[in-house]
Design a protein around this motif. Structure first.
Motif, PDB file in Angstrom:
ATOM      1  N   GLY A   1       0.793  -1.225   0.000  1.00 24.54           N
ATOM      2  CA  GLY A   1       0.000   0.000   0.000  1.00 24.54           C
ATOM      3  C   GLY A   1       0.823   1.271   0.000  1.00 24.54           C
ATOM      4  N   VAL A   2       2.146   1.153   0.201  1.00 24.69           N
ATOM      5  CA  VAL A   2       3.042   2.322   0.178  1.00 24.69           C
ATOM      6  C   VAL A   2       3.562   2.477  -1.244  1.00 24.69           C
ATOM      7  CG1 VAL A   2       5.098   3.399   1.154  1.00 24.69           C
ATOM      8  CG2 VAL A   2       3.709   1.860   2.569  1.00 24.69           C
ATOM      9  N   GLN A   3       2.996   3.417  -1.968  1.00 27.08           N
ATOM     10  CA  GLN A   3       3.355   3.621  -3.372  1.00 27.08           C
ATOM     11  C   GLN A   3       3.680   5.088  -3.620  1.00 27.08           C
ATOM     12  OE1 GLN A   3       3.626   1.245  -5.776  1.00 27.08           O
ATOM     13  NE2 GLN A   3       2.982  -0.413  -4.423  1.00 27.08           N
ATOM     14  N   ARG A   4       4.641   5.321  -4.517  1.00 21.73           N
ATOM     15  CA  ARG A   4       5.022   6.667  -4.972  1.00 21.73           C
ATOM     16  C   ARG A   4       5.258   6.577  -6.475  1.00 21.73           C
ATOM     17  NH1 ARG A   4       3.784   6.716  -0.169  1.00 21.73           N
ATOM     18  NH2 ARG A   4       5.181   7.156   1.581  1.00 21.73           N
ATOM     19  N   TRP A   5       4.392   7.210  -7.263  1.00 20.91           N
ATOM     20  CA  TRP A   5       4.542   7.206  -8.725  1.00 20.91           C
ATOM     21  C   TRP A   5       4.658   8.647  -9.211  1.00 20.91           C
ATOM     22  CZ3 TRP A   5       0.216   3.512 -11.016  1.00 20.91           C
ATOM     23  CH2 TRP A   5       0.383   2.219 -10.479  1.00 20.91           C
ATOM     24  N   VAL A   6       5.473   8.868 -10.238  1.00 19.33           N
ATOM     25  CA  VAL A   6       5.623  10.216 -10.787  1.00 19.33           C
ATOM     26  C   VAL A   6       5.710  10.142 -12.309  1.00 19.33           C
ATOM     27  CG1 VAL A   6       8.155  10.194 -10.521  1.00 19.33           C
ATOM     28  CG2 VAL A   6       6.938  12.378 -10.612  1.00 19.33           C
TER      29      VAL A   6
ATOM     30  N   PHE B   1      -6.382   4.221  16.524  1.00 22.44           N
ATOM     31  CA  PHE B   1      -5.509   3.051  16.596  1.00 22.44           C
ATOM     32  C   PHE B   1      -4.766   3.085  17.920  1.00 22.44           C
ATOM     33  CE2 PHE B   1      -5.974   3.933  12.097  1.00 22.44           C
ATOM     34  CZ  PHE B   1      -6.109   2.676  11.519  1.00 22.44           C
ATOM     35  N   ASP B   2      -4.493   1.889  18.485  1.00 25.50           N
ATOM     36  CA  ASP B   2      -3.580   1.900  19.630  1.00 25.50           C
ATOM     37  C   ASP B   2      -2.168   2.130  19.092  1.00 25.50           C
ATOM     38  OD1 ASP B   2      -2.352  -0.597  18.910  1.00 25.50           O
ATOM     39  OD2 ASP B   2      -3.918  -1.688  19.982  1.00 25.50           O
ATOM     40  N   GLU B   3      -1.252   2.478  19.989  1.00 27.05           N
ATOM     41  CA  GLU B   3       0.087   2.899  19.565  1.00 27.05           C
ATOM     42  C   GLU B   3       0.802   1.817  18.774  1.00 27.05           C
ATOM     43  OE1 GLU B   3       4.200   4.789  21.478  1.00 27.05           O
ATOM     44  OE2 GLU B   3       2.498   4.286  22.752  1.00 27.05           O
ATOM     45  N   GLU B   4       0.675   0.567  19.203  1.00 27.77           N
ATOM     46  CA  GLU B   4       1.373  -0.525  18.524  1.00 27.77           C
ATOM     47  C   GLU B   4       0.884  -0.688  17.089  1.00 27.77           C
ATOM     48  OE1 GLU B   4       2.170  -5.370  18.933  1.00 27.77           O
ATOM     49  OE2 GLU B   4       1.078  -4.289  20.505  1.00 27.77           O
ATOM     50  N   ASP B   5      -0.436  -0.686  16.899  1.00 27.41           N
ATOM     51  CA  ASP B   5      -0.984  -0.853  15.545  1.00 27.41           C
ATOM     52  C   ASP B   5      -0.649   0.341  14.671  1.00 27.41           C
ATOM     53  OD1 ASP B   5      -2.019  -3.341  16.042  1.00 27.41           O
ATOM     54  OD2 ASP B   5      -4.045  -2.633  16.500  1.00 27.41           O
ATOM     55  N   TYR B   6      -0.721   1.547  15.248  1.00 26.10           N
ATOM     56  CA  TYR B   6      -0.409   2.735  14.445  1.00 26.10           C
ATOM     57  C   TYR B   6       1.053   2.729  13.997  1.00 26.10           C
ATOM     58  CZ  TYR B   6       0.511   7.404  12.857  1.00 26.10           C
ATOM     59  OH  TYR B   6       0.915   8.454  12.091  1.00 26.10           O
ATOM     60  N   ASN B   7       1.952   2.346  14.900  1.00 25.72           N
ATOM     61  CA  ASN B   7       3.377   2.352  14.557  1.00 25.72           C
ATOM     62  C   ASN B   7       3.713   1.356  13.453  1.00 25.72           C
ATOM     63  OD1 ASN B   7       4.073   4.430  16.258  1.00 25.72           O
ATOM     64  ND2 ASN B   7       4.644   3.092  17.960  1.00 25.72           N
ATOM     65  N   LYS B   8       2.901   0.288  13.319  1.00 29.98           N
ATOM     66  CA  LYS B   8       3.114  -0.644  12.214  1.00 29.98           C
ATOM     67  C   LYS B   8       2.975   0.071  10.874  1.00 29.98           C
ATOM     68  CE  LYS B   8       1.452  -4.783  14.640  1.00 29.98           C
ATOM     69  NZ  LYS B   8       0.321  -5.748  14.768  1.00 29.98           N
ATOM     70  N   GLY B   9       2.045   1.021  10.807  1.00 28.86           N
ATOM     71  CA  GLY B   9       1.874   1.805   9.591  1.00 28.86           C
ATOM     72  C   GLY B   9       2.898   2.917   9.460  1.00 28.86           C
ATOM     73  N   LEU B  10       3.172   3.598  10.580  1.00 28.05           N
ATOM     74  CA  LEU B  10       4.077   4.750  10.540  1.00 28.05           C
ATOM     75  C   LEU B  10       5.489   4.334  10.144  1.00 28.05           C
ATOM     76  CD1 LEU B  10       4.425   7.801  11.112  1.00 28.05           C
ATOM     77  CD2 LEU B  10       5.027   7.182  13.468  1.00 28.05           C
ATOM     78  N   TYR B  11       5.916   3.163  10.610  1.00 34.89           N
ATOM     79  CA  TYR B  11       7.307   2.762  10.376  1.00 34.89           C
ATOM     80  C   TYR B  11       7.455   1.763   9.233  1.00 34.89           C
ATOM     81  CZ  TYR B  11       8.402   5.370  14.543  1.00 34.89           C
ATOM     82  OH  TYR B  11       8.562   6.396  15.440  1.00 34.89           O
ATOM     83  N   LEU B  12       6.450   1.645   8.386  1.00 32.51           N
ATOM     84  CA  LEU B  12       6.638   0.888   7.149  1.00 32.51           C
ATOM     85  C   LEU B  12       7.752   1.544   6.330  1.00 32.51           C
ATOM     86  CD1 LEU B  12       2.948   0.240   5.992  1.00 32.51           C
ATOM     87  CD2 LEU B  12       4.615  -1.513   6.635  1.00 32.51           C
ATOM     88  N   PRO B  13       8.564   0.777   5.620  1.00 31.63           N
ATOM     89  CA  PRO B  13       9.614   1.386   4.800  1.00 31.63           C
ATOM     90  C   PRO B  13       9.020   2.334   3.768  1.00 31.63           C
ATOM     91  CG  PRO B  13       9.889  -1.006   4.927  1.00 31.63           C
ATOM     92  CD  PRO B  13       8.549  -0.689   5.520  1.00 31.63           C
ATOM     93  N   ASP B  14       9.653   3.501   3.611  1.00 31.73           N
ATOM     94  CA  ASP B  14       9.168   4.411   2.589  1.00 31.73           C
ATOM     95  C   ASP B  14       9.585   3.889   1.215  1.00 31.73           C
ATOM     96  OD1 ASP B  14       7.698   6.867   2.099  1.00 31.73           O
ATOM     97  OD2 ASP B  14       9.550   7.564   1.173  1.00 31.73           O
ATOM     98  N   ALA B  15       8.808   4.246   0.216  1.00 33.20           N
ATOM     99  CA  ALA B  15       9.074   3.780  -1.147  1.00 33.20           C
ATOM    100  C   ALA B  15       9.683   4.904  -1.976  1.00 33.20           C
ATOM    101  CB  ALA B  15       7.770   3.300  -1.800  1.00 33.20           C
ATOM    102  N   PRO B  16      10.588   4.588  -2.886  1.00 30.81           N
ATOM    103  CA  PRO B  16      11.098   5.614  -3.803  1.00 30.81           C
ATOM    104  C   PRO B  16      10.034   5.957  -4.835  1.00 30.81           C
ATOM    105  CG  PRO B  16      11.935   3.462  -4.431  1.00 30.81           C
ATOM    106  CD  PRO B  16      11.170   3.257  -3.154  1.00 30.81           C
ATOM    107  N   PHE B  17      10.168   7.107  -5.461  1.00 25.48           N
ATOM    108  CA  PHE B  17       9.263   7.457  -6.547  1.00 25.48           C
ATOM    109  C   PHE B  17       9.608   6.612  -7.774  1.00 25.48           C
ATOM    110  CE2 PHE B  17       8.090  11.170  -4.095  1.00 25.48           C
ATOM    111  CZ  PHE B  17       6.769  11.370  -4.480  1.00 25.48           C
ATOM    112  N   LEU B  18       8.595   5.942  -8.310  1.00 21.97           N
ATOM    113  CA  LEU B  18       8.751   5.171  -9.536  1.00 21.97           C
ATOM    114  C   LEU B  18       8.331   6.038 -10.710  1.00 21.97           C
ATOM    115  CD1 LEU B  18       7.211   1.749  -8.429  1.00 21.97           C
ATOM    116  CD2 LEU B  18       9.622   2.439  -8.425  1.00 21.97           C
ATOM    117  N   SER B  19       9.213   6.188 -11.677  1.00 22.31           N
ATOM    118  CA  SER B  19       8.911   7.004 -12.843  1.00 22.31           C
ATOM    119  C   SER B  19       8.015   6.211 -13.800  1.00 22.31           C
ATOM    120  CB  SER B  19      10.206   7.394 -13.539  1.00 22.31           C
ATOM    121  OG  SER B  19       9.941   8.214 -14.659  1.00 22.31           O
ATOM    122  N   LYS B  20       6.878   6.797 -14.149  1.00 22.56           N
ATOM    123  CA  LYS B  20       5.935   6.188 -15.083  1.00 22.56           C
ATOM    124  C   LYS B  20       5.774   7.104 -16.289  1.00 22.56           C
ATOM    125  CE  LYS B  20       4.497   2.850 -12.189  1.00 22.56           C
ATOM    126  NZ  LYS B  20       4.583   1.408 -12.465  1.00 22.56           N
TER     127      LYS B  20
END
Length: 279
Positions: free
Chosen positions: A4-9, A246-265
């Motif tokens: 679900g972590v996507q970056r397109w440009v 969200f409780d702190e544990e569940d929220y942090n699962k989303g917050l600390y997901l690896p960020d994605a680089p921008f994919l050139s399209k």
């Protein structure tokens, strides 16, 4: 959740459509969106509006697997786009996205749980006034700390770049929560180390539930991504989300997901996603 972590440009300067090409791409989208695209007089503005919607539909289709004919994208009263659907699945408890365009680039960012805001700036030199005069018009939107950093950045060009970087981050934040850009931006103060490790203070309090990134896209364009807690959203945007508490544990699962680089399209790649899905 990482899918679900996507970056397109998309660099729209590389797309020079004939009238037929433009119409073909336009008619891939639902009819109700057409007027919001063709209302623009200049082709460049039409291209930005069209590619923004192509990105939204293509990303939702690819990430969530929803057939194009079942995708409905609307906007809140403040103008933030959202997906009207209960088909995101439990892997994406709060799937949301944000789009931006400026200059040559149009982009989209998505998150499965956190709010996401995206902004692009094209660092263009003002034509009718000096750089100090141009920047001065926006002084009320910055804290005294930020303003000192801007004015002491160096040459006029370095001052302009510093201004746009801060502005880009502020826009990404307000777009994430779904409000208008003019709201109390002087109280939203950014800190960074060489434009990495970016954090924000609001009314002097460090907001630990937020993360920010700044990317250089090329050709004097920058993009910033803001990621934060759904409880911060405006009421109108909160109603589009599946969950805001969200409780702190569940929220942090989303917050600390690896960020994605921008994919050139390319626009052609986006069109092919539609065509392949429709057989």
């Amino acid at each position: 959740m990482e899918k679900g972590v996507q970056r397109w440009v998309v660099d729209i300067s590389k797309w020079d459509p004939t009238p037929h090409d433009f119409s073909f791409a336009l008619y891939l989208l639902p009819q109700r969106h057409h007027s919001s695209i063709i209302k623009y007089v200049k082709l460049e503005d039409r291209k930005r509006a069209l590619v923004s919607l192509l990105l939204q539909y293509a990303l939702v289709h690819q990430v969530l697997g929803i057939p194009f004919e079942e995708i409905t994208i609307n906007r809140t009263i403040e103008g933030k786009p959202y997906l009207e659907s209960d088909k995101a699945g439990m892997d994406f408890p709060n799937f949301n996205f944000n789009v931006s365009h400026h200059g040559d680039y149009v982009a989209i960012a998505s998150e499965p749980l956190c709010l996401v805001g995206l902004d692009i700036v094209s660092c263009t030199i003002p034509l009718r006034e000096t750089i100090p005069e141009f920047v001065q018009n926006f002084s009320s939107y910055f804290s005294s700390f930020e303003w000192d950093n801007i004015l002491n950045a160096g040459t006029s060009d370095e001052i302009l770049i510093e201004f746009y970087r801060y502005w880009c981050l502020k826009e990404a934040y307000v777009k994430a929560i779904g409000i208008g850009v003019a709201y109390g931006l002087d109280k939203v103060e950014f800190h960074h180390t060489g434009w990495g490790n970016i954090s924000v203070k609001i009314d002097g309090e460090t907001m630990t539930e937020w993360k920010f990134w700044l990317f250089e896209l090329g050709k004097r364009h920058w993009a910033s991504v803001a990621k934060g807690h759904p409880k911060s959203a405006t009421e109108s945007y909160k109603r589009t989300l599946r969950q805001s508490d969200f409780d702190e544990e569940d929220y942090n699962k989303g917050l600390y997901l690896p960020d994605a680089p921008f994919l050139s399209k390319t626009v052609e790649q986006l069109i092919s996603i539609f065509c392949e899905a429709k057989g």
